[in-house]
Each structure stands twice: as structure tokens, then as C-alpha cells.
Enzyme design. Structure first.
Site, short mmCIF file in Angstrom:
data_model
loop_
_atom_site.label_atom_id
_atom_site.label_comp_id
_atom_site.label_asym_id
_atom_site.label_seq_id
_atom_site.Cartn_x
_atom_site.Cartn_y
_atom_site.Cartn_z
N ASP A 292 -2.20 14.59 5.46
CA ASP A 292 -1.60 14.97 6.74
C ASP A 292 -1.02 16.38 6.74
OD1 ASP A 292 -2.07 12.67 8.25
OD2 ASP A 292 -0.28 11.65 7.51
N ASP B 63 -3.81 1.95 0.92
CA ASP B 63 -3.00 2.19 2.12
C ASP B 63 -2.79 0.88 2.87
OD1 ASP B 63 -1.81 4.44 3.65
OD2 ASP B 63 -3.50 5.54 2.80
N ASP C 85 1.90 2.98 5.42
CA ASP C 85 1.83 3.97 6.49
C ASP C 85 2.94 3.76 7.52
OD1 ASP C 85 0.14 6.13 7.72
OD2 ASP C 85 0.01 4.66 9.34
#
Length: 562
Positions: free
Chosen positions: A332, A100, A202
């Protein structure tokens, strides 16, 4: 036909939320050694790429998405030598690693921000967005994780407000400062030199800000997310990133791009623009939510025709240029079998495997989330004390302060909360599902005792896990399922998703039932007496004659047309 073959197009991605994957230290929190311990299992799935959620040093306000040091490993997860060992183990097994990249914001405990808030003349002041209080209250900006939904936070030290699109502990970096951009490119190079194979970026669509900070333009109709994703210099920055770093390595890039509409897709992934390989859009993730309310489940049931329309339109966007991504859940969003399938005992197996068939037979790189291969479901907590996610906790506080309906809020979270996707991996039927020797950081879903665990499914021929392995191999064995053109059939049918994949002389038909009952359908374009079954998730093979076929509830079939 020139396929322009790439490893990141043909690979199957397996996403790991390290906090919830495997605890080896007995502290209730997953760690890097836990991933190392499970590498043979991961390899056995037939996946090629691991996407690892953040493992960098962090105070954990947002479970690692608030980074305080980009070049250090979070102590809870292990050490840099553990990371190096993980990388070696992956390379030995032919697995690639995507990490990430969280660079829209940092933690407020990052040294850059600590310095930035000391004085208006500090060398790091311009690393973040500050609004001097003498200019008055800054124009409204919405925050995902702020109790007051306010993205500006007053800081008395320098009598100014700082910008945070997410938690108040996640101040936004000022990409307009070239020094910030160079810092980012340097840290990317640091990880590439270590041997990392790419980044999932992100909220990368948010990095460019309108430095005049105007009131929200009327054209956005009160919606901040599309406004955030359309910053004036976004593509300048992505192109510069590509030129400065990405183009120098054979790596995979996938941007998280909330707010990006389909007509802007190729701006990010057209190969000639030299920006990203692919990105995540959120049209599907909004399908069962109230319009403009990303965390509120819609009152009406989503329709299959809209589900089909979303995927068909996005496939068409990349028909000639660029490349897409396919996912049904992640860290998420709630579990796919509970959201898009049916997690009742009757239909759980077929709907879990039907959704696997869907992801693995569509064009676009498929992303699977840990536990999806065994059909893990939503946990549906009853009490606010069971939740750990900042998003749920802050929104609960907001409802409480406003005198809202807390019971209705908790009922919504049973389907909407991000913690549904973060419960520990279900390895076996022993205490805590084999994840940890103590009670974990987040409760385990109790259905691990009922066969939704790896050990129970390993030796079972017809298990969700072993079907996943078979279907992964089917994708690898049939290039048409990766690179072939896509054509939607039965456009208006609300029970069956049917489509074909064609590459040169090879033609495949995919039939997916989204119904709780047996269905009989007709496709006038297909002669079912001239087909060969490639795979089915149901032992009852559908009968067919001429143009007619039948499917059992949530059955998935792939046929080769002869």
C-alpha cells in the site's frame, strides 16, 4: 532477565505480493507456482516467515482484497493443490506462512452479499450493513476508494443503502451479527487446520461499527479514520476471536490498525488481554503526507527528528508489555529506498542497506517487502494509462470531474501511488526482468537493466542483496538486537539516527546517516576507543577518536561496546 521468547518475535518476515512475484504460466500474472519456484531463494535470504497477500477467489476490483470465496484459490494464481504444495515446500525449508485475513468486508460477488441484496427478509440480509431509504439519506461516511468518497451506495433492489468503507464492490460485513463472527472463526480454523501459521488482519480496527450511525462526532474533527478504528465492540470481538480460534493454535497475528493512537496500543497487544500479538500503526506512513490527506505528498520535506521521535515513542509503548512491528513499505505504500532513503545512483546502495540495517536492529518484528532486499525503487509512471491501482484511477477520475489539475495529480502519484510498490519482481536482466515471458499486468521498472535485479547482485560481494543476508544473520546472532532495551541518542540531530540496544551485559551502538554528505558527530556517552565494529555498509570504515565519529553519506554501522 526473562525474555519471553517467541518465534514471531525473532522471525524476519518477507511479504510477497503474488501477482507481482513470479509468473510461471506465461499470462503476465504471478502465481503460486512462482512462489514455489523461488522458495530456495527466499530461504537463502535468512528470513523465517512469508506473508502472502490475498490469493483467495476474487473478482479483483482491489487486487484480491475483495474476496468472493474464502476457501477457494483465485484461478489466476493456481489451485488448492498448488497451495498445498507451497505449504509443504515451506515446511521442508523451515519457513512459516502468514496469510491475509480480509474480514472487514467481502466482495459484492460473495454469495453472502448476493443473497443479502435480494430482499430485506433474506437470511443473509443481516450479514451486511443496510440503511432503508425511507429513513432518508444516511449520515455521511467516508470511503477510501469511492469516486464521490461516499461509503453508502443506494441499491434499488430493496430500496436501501449498503455500507462500504472501501470500493463500492467491497461491502462491509456486519460483525454485530454473531453468525458473521462465527463464519469468520470457521474460515480461520479452516486455514489453521491446513497448516497456516498466522494471519495479517486487514483493517481489523474497522470491524466494529456504531450501529446508531450518528453524524461524525465533533471530537474527531472531521477525521473518519480514527472514528472507524474506535468502534464500541472492537475489543470484545478481538477477544472472542482469540478465545474461539487463536488460543487453540501456535500462530502469529498482526493487525492492520489505521487510526489507532499510541495511547491505545496496549489495548490490542497486552498479553493479558488475549487479543493480538502485534499490529501495524501508520504514524510513520503519515510523516510525509499532508495532514488529513493520506494520498497527498506533503510540500515540506519530512524531518529526521520526527522520524526518530515516532520510532522512539512507539518503542516506549511496548517497553514492558506487548510487542511492536517494524516496516518501511508494503503493498500500500511506495518503495522504502525512494521514500526514506535516496534512490539516486550515487546514494542508492548505501541508503538501501542503511534502511535494512535500521529495520534489523530495532526492537519489534521486522517486515520486508519483496524486492526490498535488492533495493527496488519507485517506478514513477508518467501516464495514467500505466496505472492499474483502483485508488489512483478513481482519484484521477474525481480530479478530472472536478476540473482539477491532472498534471499535478500525476506528479503526486510518482511518489505516492501504491503501484510504485507493485511492479514485478526484478529477477534478472532478460526481458521483463525474468518475471514473465510476456508483458506483465503492470510495467516492470526499467532500472532492472541497471543492476537492480537478483542475478546481477547474487555473485557480487558488496551488493544490496548480500548485505541484506549478512545483516539478517547479525540480527539472529545478537539477541540484544531483538530483545534488548532501546535508547535514543543525538535526539535533535537532523543527519544521524543513533541509538543503543542493551541486553544484560551486552551493549550495541547503531549509527545511521541520513545525509548526502560526510558527517562528523560527537556522542559524549560513548568512548569510541572501546568499541568493536560488527557490521558496516560502507567499505570506508569511519575514523573515530574518544567521543567523536564520522560517517560517509547514508552509512550504517553497528558497534559492540567493550
Amino acid at each position: 532477565m526473562e525474555l519471553n521468547r517467541q518465534w514471531w518475535k525473532e522471525g524476519i518476515v518477507y511479504q510477497i505480493y503474488p501477482r507481482s512475484f513470479q509468473d510461471t504460466t506465461g499470462n503476465g500474472i504471478g502465481d503460486i507456482k512462482g512462489v514455489i519456484q523461488r522458495l530456495d531463494y527466499i530461504k537463502s535470504l535468512g528470513v523465517d516467515i512469508i506473508w502472502l497477500n490475498p490469493i483467495y477467489e476474487s473478482p479483483n476490483d482491489d487486487n484480491g482484497y475483495d474476496i468472493s470465496d474464502y476457501r477457494s484459490i483465485m484461478r489466476e494464481f493456481g489451485t488448492m493443490s498448488d497451495f498445498d504444495e507451497l505449504l509443504v515446500g515451506m515446511k521442508e525449508r523451515g519457513l512459516k506462512l502468514v496469510m491475509d485475513l480480509v474480514v472487514n468486508h467481502t466482495s459484492d460477488e460473495h454469495n453472502w452479499f448476493k443473497e443479502s441484496r435480494k430482499s430485506r427478509h433474506n437470511p443473509y440480509r443481516d450479514y451486511y450493513h443496510w440503511w432503508p431509504a425511507e429513513k432518508g439519506i444516511p449520515p455521511k461516511r467516508w470511503s477510501y476508494f469511492d469516486v464521490e468518497s461516499n461509503a453508502w451506495k443506494y441499491d434499488a433492489t430493496t430500496d436501501a443503502y449498503f455500507l462500504h468503507y472501501f470500493s463500492v464492490k467491497q461491502p462491509d460485513l456486519k460483525w454485530e451479527n454473531s453468525k458473521v463472527r462465527q463464519e469468520v472463526y470457521d474460515l480461520m480454523q479452516f486455514w489453521f487446520e491446513k497448516g497456516v501459521d498466522g494471519f495479517r488482519m486487514d483493517v481489523i480496527s474497522f470491524i466494529s461499527k456504531d450501529m446508531d450511525f450518528p453524524e461524525l462526532p465533533e471530537s474527531y474533527n472531521g477525521k473518519f479514520i480514527p472514528f472507524y478504528s474506535n468502534g464500541p465492540k472492537l475489543h470484545d470481538y478481538l477477544n472472542e476471536m482469540n478465545t474461539s480460534v487463536l488460543s487453540k493454535y501456535d500462530v502469529m497475528t498482526v493487525g492492520e490498525a489505521p487510526g489507532v493512537a499510541i495511547d491505545r496500543a496496549l489495548e490490542f497487544v497486552d498479553e493479558d488481554r488475549k487479543e493480538l500479538n502485534m499490529f501495524f500503526h501508520f504514524d510513520l506512513m503519515e510523516l510525509d503526507r499532508e495532514q488529513g490527506e493520506p494520498f497527498l505528498m506533503a510540500k515540506n520535506q519530512w524531518s529526521l527528528t520526527t522520524f526518530k521521535k515516532i520510532h522512539s515513542e512507539w518503542d516506549a509503548a511496548f517497553a514492558k508489555k506487548g510487542w511492536g512491528s517494524m516496516f518501511l513499505n508494503n503493498h500500500d505504500f511506495p518503495r522504502s529506498v525512494s521514500r526514506w532513503g535516496n534512490d539516486s545512483r550515487t546514494h542508492w546502495y548505501n541508503s538501501a542497506t542503511m534502511l535494512q540495517t535500521f529495520l534489523l536492529s530495532m526492537r519489534g518484528t521486522p517486515f520486508f517487502y519483496y524486492g526490498e532486499e535488492i533495493g527496488m525503487t519507485n517506478v514513477r509512471f508518467e501516464n495514467i494509462s500505466d496505472y492499474q491501482d483502483i485508488n489512483t484511477l478513481n482519484r484521477y477520475e474525481t480530479v478530472q470531474e472536478n476540473g482539477g489539475d491532472l498534471k499535478a495529480f500525476l506528479e503526486n502519484e510518482k511518489d505516492a501511488s501504491r503501484d510504485n510498490a507493485r511492479t514485478p519482481m526484478q529477477w534478472d536482466s532478460t526481458s521483463n526482468s525474468g518475471f514473465s515471458t510476456i508483458n506483465p499486468w503492470l510495467k516492470v521498472n526499467e532500472n532492472y537493466k541497471e543492476g537492480i535485479n537478483v542475478a546481477a547482485q547474487e555473485g557480487k560481494k558488496n551488493s544490496v542483496l548480500n548485505y541484506f543476508r549478512k545483516m539478517a544473520q547479525v540480527r539472529k546472532d545478537h539477541m540484544a538486537l531483538i530483545y534488548g532495551s532501546y535508547q535514543l541518542l543525538l535526539h535533535s540531530d537532523e543527519e544521524v539516527y543513533a541509538y543503543s540496544r542493551t541486553l544484560e551485559t551486552e551493549n550495541y551502538l547503531i549509527l545511521l546517516s541520513f545525509s548526502t554528505k560526510k558527517v562528523i558527530k560527537t556522542i559524549s556517552e560513548i568512548d569510541f576507543e572501546k568499541v568493536e565494529l560488527v557490521i558496516s555498509n560502507d567499505e570506508i570504515y569511519p575514523t573515530q577518536q574518544s567521543n567523536q565519529f564520522e560517517l560517509m553519506p547514508y552509512q550504517a554501522c553497528i558497534y559492540k561496546l567493550l
